[in-house]
Design a protein around this motif. Structure first.
Motif, PDB file in Angstrom:
ATOM      1  N   LYS A  88       0.821  -1.216   0.000  1.00 44.39           N
ATOM      2  CA  LYS A  88       0.000   0.000   0.000  1.00 44.39           C
ATOM      3  C   LYS A  88       0.855   1.267   0.000  1.00 44.39           C
ATOM      4  O   LYS A  88       0.722   2.137   0.860  1.00 44.39           O
ATOM      5  N   CYS A  89       1.751   1.353  -0.975  1.00 44.75           N
ATOM      6  CA  CYS A  89       2.597   2.531  -1.110  1.00 44.75           C
ATOM      7  C   CYS A  89       2.864   2.809  -2.589  1.00 44.75           C
ATOM      8  O   CYS A  89       2.700   1.949  -3.439  1.00 44.75           O
ATOM      9  N   VAL A  90       3.274   4.029  -2.879  1.00 43.21           N
ATOM     10  CA  VAL A  90       3.638   4.442  -4.224  1.00 43.21           C
ATOM     11  C   VAL A  90       5.153   4.402  -4.313  1.00 43.21           C
ATOM     12  O   VAL A  90       5.850   4.951  -3.467  1.00 43.21           O
ATOM     13  N   GLY A 105      17.218  15.787  -8.107  1.00 44.69           N
ATOM     14  CA  GLY A 105      16.299  15.770  -6.979  1.00 44.69           C
ATOM     15  C   GLY A 105      14.870  15.437  -7.383  1.00 44.69           C
ATOM     16  O   GLY A 105      13.923  15.731  -6.642  1.00 44.69           O
ATOM     17  N   ALA A 106      14.701  14.815  -8.537  1.00 42.80           N
ATOM     18  CA  ALA A 106      13.357  14.544  -9.051  1.00 42.80           C
ATOM     19  C   ALA A 106      12.604  13.556  -8.177  1.00 42.80           C
ATOM     20  O   ALA A 106      11.391  13.694  -7.981  1.00 42.80           O
ATOM     21  N   VAL A 107      13.290  12.557  -7.646  1.00 48.78           N
ATOM     22  CA  VAL A 107      12.607  11.554  -6.817  1.00 48.78           C
ATOM     23  C   VAL A 107      12.092  12.200  -5.530  1.00 48.78           C
ATOM     24  O   VAL A 107      10.964  11.938  -5.104  1.00 48.78           O
ATOM     25  N   GLN A 108      12.899  13.067  -4.919  1.00 47.96           N
ATOM     26  CA  GLN A 108      12.472  13.753  -3.703  1.00 47.96           C
ATOM     27  C   GLN A 108      11.300  14.689  -3.985  1.00 47.96           C
ATOM     28  O   GLN A 108      10.343  14.750  -3.215  1.00 47.96           O
ATOM     29  N   LYS A 109      11.358  15.415  -5.095  1.00 46.51           N
ATOM     30  CA  LYS A 109      10.249  16.299  -5.468  1.00 46.51           C
ATOM     31  C   LYS A 109       8.984  15.482  -5.717  1.00 46.51           C
ATOM     32  O   LYS A 109       7.885  15.890  -5.331  1.00 46.51           O
ATOM     33  N   GLY A 110       9.133  14.329  -6.373  1.00 46.33           N
ATOM     34  CA  GLY A 110       7.986  13.470  -6.626  1.00 46.33           C
ATOM     35  C   GLY A 110       7.384  12.932  -5.341  1.00 46.33           C
ATOM     36  O   GLY A 110       6.160  12.864  -5.191  1.00 46.33           O
ATOM     37  N   ALA A 111       8.241  12.562  -4.393  1.00 51.40           N
ATOM     38  CA  ALA A 111       7.756  12.071  -3.100  1.00 51.40           C
ATOM     39  C   ALA A 111       7.022  13.170  -2.343  1.00 51.40           C
ATOM     40  O   ALA A 111       5.966  12.917  -1.742  1.00 51.40           O
ATOM     41  N   ASP A 112       7.552  14.392  -2.373  1.00 53.77           N
ATOM     42  CA  ASP A 112       6.869  15.519  -1.726  1.00 53.77           C
ATOM     43  C   ASP A 112       5.523  15.810  -2.394  1.00 53.77           C
ATOM     44  O   ASP A 112       4.551  16.137  -1.721  1.00 53.77           O
ATOM     45  N   PHE A 113       5.480  15.689  -3.719  1.00 53.04           N
ATOM     46  CA  PHE A 113       4.248  15.904  -4.477  1.00 53.04           C
ATOM     47  C   PHE A 113       3.166  14.917  -4.055  1.00 53.04           C
ATOM     48  O   PHE A 113       2.035  15.303  -3.755  1.00 53.04           O
ATOM     49  N   LYS A 145       3.091  13.131  -1.265  1.00 51.67           N
ATOM     50  CA  LYS A 145       2.768  13.345   0.148  1.00 51.67           C
ATOM     51  C   LYS A 145       1.810  14.524   0.314  1.00 51.67           C
ATOM     52  O   LYS A 145       0.861  14.456   1.092  1.00 51.67           O
ATOM     53  N   ALA A 146       2.045  15.607  -0.432  1.00 52.26           N
ATOM     54  CA  ALA A 146       1.173  16.778  -0.346  1.00 52.26           C
ATOM     55  C   ALA A 146      -0.246  16.421  -0.773  1.00 52.26           C
ATOM     56  O   ALA A 146      -1.220  16.826  -0.126  1.00 52.26           O
ATOM     57  N   TYR A 147      -0.366  15.644  -1.833  1.00 53.37           N
ATOM     58  CA  TYR A 147      -1.700  15.239  -2.282  1.00 53.37           C
ATOM     59  C   TYR A 147      -2.372  14.335  -1.250  1.00 53.37           C
ATOM     60  O   TYR A 147      -3.560  14.478  -0.966  1.00 53.37           O
ATOM     61  N   ALA A 148      -1.593  13.441  -0.644  1.00 52.90           N
ATOM     62  CA  ALA A 148      -2.147  12.530   0.361  1.00 52.90           C
ATOM     63  C   ALA A 148      -2.565  13.281   1.627  1.00 52.90           C
ATOM     64  O   ALA A 148      -3.501  12.864   2.311  1.00 52.90           O
ATOM     65  N   LEU A 149      -1.894  14.385   1.950  1.00 51.26           N
ATOM     66  CA  LEU A 149      -2.253  15.172   3.129  1.00 51.26           C
ATOM     67  C   LEU A 149      -3.515  15.988   2.918  1.00 51.26           C
ATOM     68  O   LEU A 149      -4.122  16.448   3.885  1.00 51.26           O
ATOM     69  N   GLY A 150      -3.915  16.208   1.656  1.00 54.68           N
ATOM     70  CA  GLY A 150      -5.164  16.909   1.400  1.00 54.68           C
ATOM     71  C   GLY A 150      -5.041  18.183   0.595  1.00 54.68           C
ATOM     72  O   GLY A 150      -6.028  18.894   0.421  1.00 54.68           O
ATOM     73  N   PHE A 151      -3.861  18.514   0.104  1.00 54.95           N
ATOM     74  CA  PHE A 151      -3.714  19.702  -0.728  1.00 54.95           C
ATOM     75  C   PHE A 151      -4.295  19.437  -2.105  1.00 54.95           C
ATOM     76  O   PHE A 151      -4.331  18.296  -2.567  1.00 54.95           O
ATOM     77  N   GLU A 152      -4.752  20.485  -2.769  1.00 51.55           N
ATOM     78  CA  GLU A 152      -5.286  20.343  -4.114  1.00 51.55           C
ATOM     79  C   GLU A 152      -4.164  19.968  -5.071  1.00 51.55           C
ATOM     80  O   GLU A 152      -2.996  20.253  -4.820  1.00 51.55           O
ATOM     81  N   ILE A 153      -4.532  19.350  -6.189  1.00 54.43           N
ATOM     82  CA  ILE A 153      -3.537  18.849  -7.135  1.00 54.43           C
ATOM     83  C   ILE A 153      -2.710  19.989  -7.733  1.00 54.43           C
ATOM     84  O   ILE A 153      -1.501  19.845  -7.939  1.00 54.43           O
ATOM     85  N   GLN A 154      -3.325  21.165  -7.978  1.00 49.26           N
ATOM     86  CA  GLN A 154      -2.583  22.300  -8.537  1.00 49.26           C
ATOM     87  C   GLN A 154      -1.556  22.828  -7.540  1.00 49.26           C
ATOM     88  O   GLN A 154      -0.459  23.231  -7.930  1.00 49.26           O
ATOM     89  N   ASP A 155      -1.907  22.833  -6.258  1.00 50.97           N
ATOM     90  CA  ASP A 155      -0.961  23.272  -5.232  1.00 50.97           C
ATOM     91  C   ASP A 155       0.187  22.282  -5.107  1.00 50.97           C
ATOM     92  O   ASP A 155       1.343  22.674  -4.916  1.00 50.97           O
TER      93      ASP A 155
END
Length: 160
Positions: free
Chosen positions: A22-24, A36-44, A46-56
């Motif tokens: 159950k992970c990406v 740093g693309a992998v780290q940026k992707g992981a932050d992206f 995580k942000a979506y999973a926390l509830g931020f909108e996709i554009q943010d």
């Protein structure tokens, strides 16, 4: 597709969903240019999973100086029952007015998920928003927080 497209086509990462764990899972490909693309992707993700909108969340991929910060209301002050719900009500405000005011003046995005609060923005802007949220949790009236934010935003305008 809205999650998949920025990661694969823009960042050139390889993405798969591991259903057993159950992970990406993300990894570089031959075409990945950014180190740093992998780290940026992981932050992206995580942000979506926390509830931020996709554009943010996509802004995390494009800009280098955006960060995520999370804290709980009980980290600031131990509240229970009605006191806790009143504190969350002060943060959100009537129809979200207080939350939107803090977001707009500090140039951040805020997600209030029960007792957890997540903030996305630059380091200095996160501090401004966090200070405003802490004063609301501690019991300050929204009007007092608005006046503090007004003075801070006028100082920020003078700087630029």
């Amino acid at each position: 597709m809205k999650l998949y497209t920025p990661l694969v086509e823009n960042m050139k990462l390889q993405v798969r969903m591991n259903l057993k764990a159950k992970c990406v899972e993300l990894r570089n490909s031959e075409e990945t240019a950014d180190s740093g693309a992998v780290q940026k992707g992981a932050d992206f993700i995580k942000a979506y999973a926390l509830g931020f909108e996709i554009q943010d969340a996509i802004a995390l991929l494009r800009l280098d100086d955006l960060y995520l910060d999370s804290f709980e209301t009980k980290d600031i002050k131990t509240l229970h029952g009605d006191n806790l719900s009143r504190a969350i009500g002060r943060i959100v405000g009537k129809e979200g007015k207080t939350k939107f005011t803090i977001e707009n003046t500090s140039r951040t995005r805020i997600v209030v998920a029960d007792t957890k609060i997540h903030i996305m923005g630059s380091f200095q802007n996160i501090k401004i928003a966090r200070d405003a949220l802490i004063s609301l949790i501690m019991g300050a009236s929204p009007g007092k927080v608005y006046s503090k934010l007004r003075t801070i935003s006028s100082r920020m305008k003078e700087r630029f």
